[in-house]
Write an enzyme that holds these catalytic residues in place. Sequence first.
Site, PDB file in Angstrom:
ATOM      1  N   LEU A 161     -28.713 -41.319 -17.668  1.00  0.00           N
ATOM      2  CA  LEU A 161     -29.765 -40.883 -18.582  1.00  0.00           C
ATOM      3  C   LEU A 161     -30.287 -39.501 -18.221  1.00  0.00           C
ATOM      4  O   LEU A 161     -30.483 -39.179 -17.054  1.00  0.00           O
ATOM      5  CB  LEU A 161     -30.938 -41.868 -18.560  1.00  0.00           C
ATOM      6  CG  LEU A 161     -30.627 -43.338 -18.835  1.00  0.00           C
ATOM      7  CD1 LEU A 161     -31.931 -44.107 -18.992  1.00  0.00           C
ATOM      8  CD2 LEU A 161     -29.764 -43.491 -20.065  1.00  0.00           C
ATOM      9  N   ASN A 219     -23.815 -35.907 -10.491  1.00  0.00           N
ATOM     10  CA  ASN A 219     -25.014 -35.141 -10.159  1.00  0.00           C
ATOM     11  C   ASN A 219     -24.717 -34.029  -9.161  1.00  0.00           C
ATOM     12  O   ASN A 219     -25.291 -32.942  -9.235  1.00  0.00           O
ATOM     13  CB  ASN A 219     -26.102 -36.069  -9.617  1.00  0.00           C
ATOM     14  CG  ASN A 219     -26.897 -36.736 -10.729  1.00  0.00           C
ATOM     15  OD1 ASN A 219     -26.721 -36.409 -11.900  1.00  0.00           O
ATOM     16  ND2 ASN A 219     -27.761 -37.664 -10.374  1.00  0.00           N
ATOM     17  N   PHE A 260     -25.483 -25.409 -18.128  1.00  0.00           N
ATOM     18  CA  PHE A 260     -26.018 -25.369 -16.766  1.00  0.00           C
ATOM     19  C   PHE A 260     -25.701 -24.057 -16.050  1.00  0.00           C
ATOM     20  O   PHE A 260     -25.594 -24.022 -14.829  1.00  0.00           O
ATOM     21  CB  PHE A 260     -25.519 -26.568 -15.940  1.00  0.00           C
ATOM     22  CG  PHE A 260     -26.058 -27.884 -16.424  1.00  0.00           C
ATOM     23  CD1 PHE A 260     -27.273 -28.358 -15.990  1.00  0.00           C
ATOM     24  CD2 PHE A 260     -25.345 -28.627 -17.356  1.00  0.00           C
ATOM     25  CE1 PHE A 260     -27.778 -29.556 -16.458  1.00  0.00           C
ATOM     26  CE2 PHE A 260     -25.841 -29.828 -17.827  1.00  0.00           C
ATOM     27  CZ  PHE A 260     -27.075 -30.294 -17.376  1.00  0.00           C
ATOM     28  N   ARG A 262     -27.729 -21.258 -16.575  1.00  0.00           N
ATOM     29  CA  ARG A 262     -28.905 -20.402 -16.751  1.00  0.00           C
ATOM     30  C   ARG A 262     -29.619 -20.307 -15.409  1.00  0.00           C
ATOM     31  O   ARG A 262     -30.136 -21.292 -14.896  1.00  0.00           O
ATOM     32  CB  ARG A 262     -29.850 -20.965 -17.814  1.00  0.00           C
ATOM     33  CG  ARG A 262     -31.089 -20.077 -18.009  1.00  0.00           C
ATOM     34  CD  ARG A 262     -32.014 -20.638 -19.058  1.00  0.00           C
ATOM     35  NE  ARG A 262     -31.431 -20.509 -20.386  1.00  0.00           N
ATOM     36  CZ  ARG A 262     -31.835 -21.202 -21.447  1.00  0.00           C
ATOM     37  NH1 ARG A 262     -32.773 -22.118 -21.317  1.00  0.00           N
ATOM     38  NH2 ARG A 262     -31.280 -21.014 -22.614  1.00  0.00           N
ATOM     39  N   CYS A 271     -33.946 -37.297  -9.527  1.00  0.00           N
ATOM     40  CA  CYS A 271     -32.539 -37.700  -9.377  1.00  0.00           C
ATOM     41  C   CYS A 271     -31.700 -36.709  -8.591  1.00  0.00           C
ATOM     42  O   CYS A 271     -31.242 -37.022  -7.490  1.00  0.00           O
ATOM     43  CB  CYS A 271     -31.921 -37.934 -10.765  1.00  0.00           C
ATOM     44  SG  CYS A 271     -32.532 -39.424 -11.581  1.00  0.00           S
TER      45      CYS A 271
END
Length: 446
Positions: A161, A219, A260, A262, A271
């Site tokens: 999520l 992650n 991703f 920036r 997380c």
Amino acid sequence: MAPKLTVIGTGYLGATHAAAMAELGFEVLALDVVPEKIELLTAGRVPMYEPGLEELLAKHVAGIEGSTGRLRFTMDYAEVAEFGDVHFVCVNTPQKHGEYGCDMSFVDAAMESLGKHLTRPALVVGKSTVPVGSADRLAARLAELAPAGEGVELAWNPEFLREGFAVQDTLHPDRIVVGVRGERAEALLREVYATPVAEGTPFVVTDYPTSELVKTAANSFLATKISFINAMAEICEAAGGDVAKLAEAIGYDERIGAKFLRAGVGFGGGCLPKDIRAFMARAGELGVDQALTFLREVDSINMRQRGQAVELAREACGGDFLGKRIGVLGAAFKPDSDDVRDSPALNVAGQIHLQGGQVTVYDPKGMANARRVFPTLGYAESALEAVRGADVVLHLTEWREFRELDAAELGRVVSRRQLIDGRNALDGSVWRAAGWTYRAMGRPRA
């Protein structure tokens, strides 16, 4: 007959999963050990901000007028065990205090409390992010605890999520991963997720260790990508380059992609930071710590970005924060969330405050949580009030509201028109045209 589902833990993950499963047509009973949470959820309210979740709860919570009544809440493990065919464990796995490792106490407690009540065949499904090897241990423990013995199976079904998109990600996931040992567990989970699978969502069946590794691997990859572009921002800052143009150019390479990339004050939240640290700790326990040595630098780069934002602000204040007013736009770690856990925005604001700056913060949703974490900061009820009289303004959470601010209007209330865009998300040309000095990490000064 469709299986009845239970959800253990009604935090961010559990509350969303419970409401989404009711939306998919299942009877759901959710459990928490915190009475205040149960009271809120039973009234159709949520203890956190997540777009669309409160509306989904109101649609299904029993006792609310017009609801389907498919979702109820309890504090009784015996009731949960009696009710459910599939039990989803969605409790928190925080970082251990003073260590990198994962605190498994909530997961262990949930499994212990549930297991001893399982008197008939059932499937227990772990969704929490855990160290690899946990599922093997927990499956053995459930077999010892459960009166139903081998009739109780364990599966691992990691969650993916994104805060701000949790409802969408649960109802329409980009993939479903299940770690199972038997065909019955797989069949039950295929039944639970039949709707998204019919829509085309990939259903990946694997073993326990792989299913546990997927979330931490994903992650870690995202964290690496974010820290990479922030490292490039440091190089651009020193060399006079433009990290935004650099990111655009390399993002066209389909092997890399634009997401991703920036540069800014880095990642935070509940997380990514704790997951990559727990991953490193577990690799050490397995004797393969060198495989993840690079994650230490990923973490280091990420934390360094916060200090660099502070230094940009100090430079704008003439080298000293004492007596200076600083307006901070953003407290949550990301937009569309009220989560301030390990928030770069709040960390930067706090550092400046502790070094003598008079800091005033505004965030569209994160104010209450920010006040609890850092009560000594100043807080305002609007962006305009947060920057009133400021010597420098810091943009630290990329809310849409901040992208739509009127640069000229804000310019009329500040002491000095100095903006530091810590997210590289604002249009520097618009702010400069309104008379502001616009600075962002890794970007040209003019």
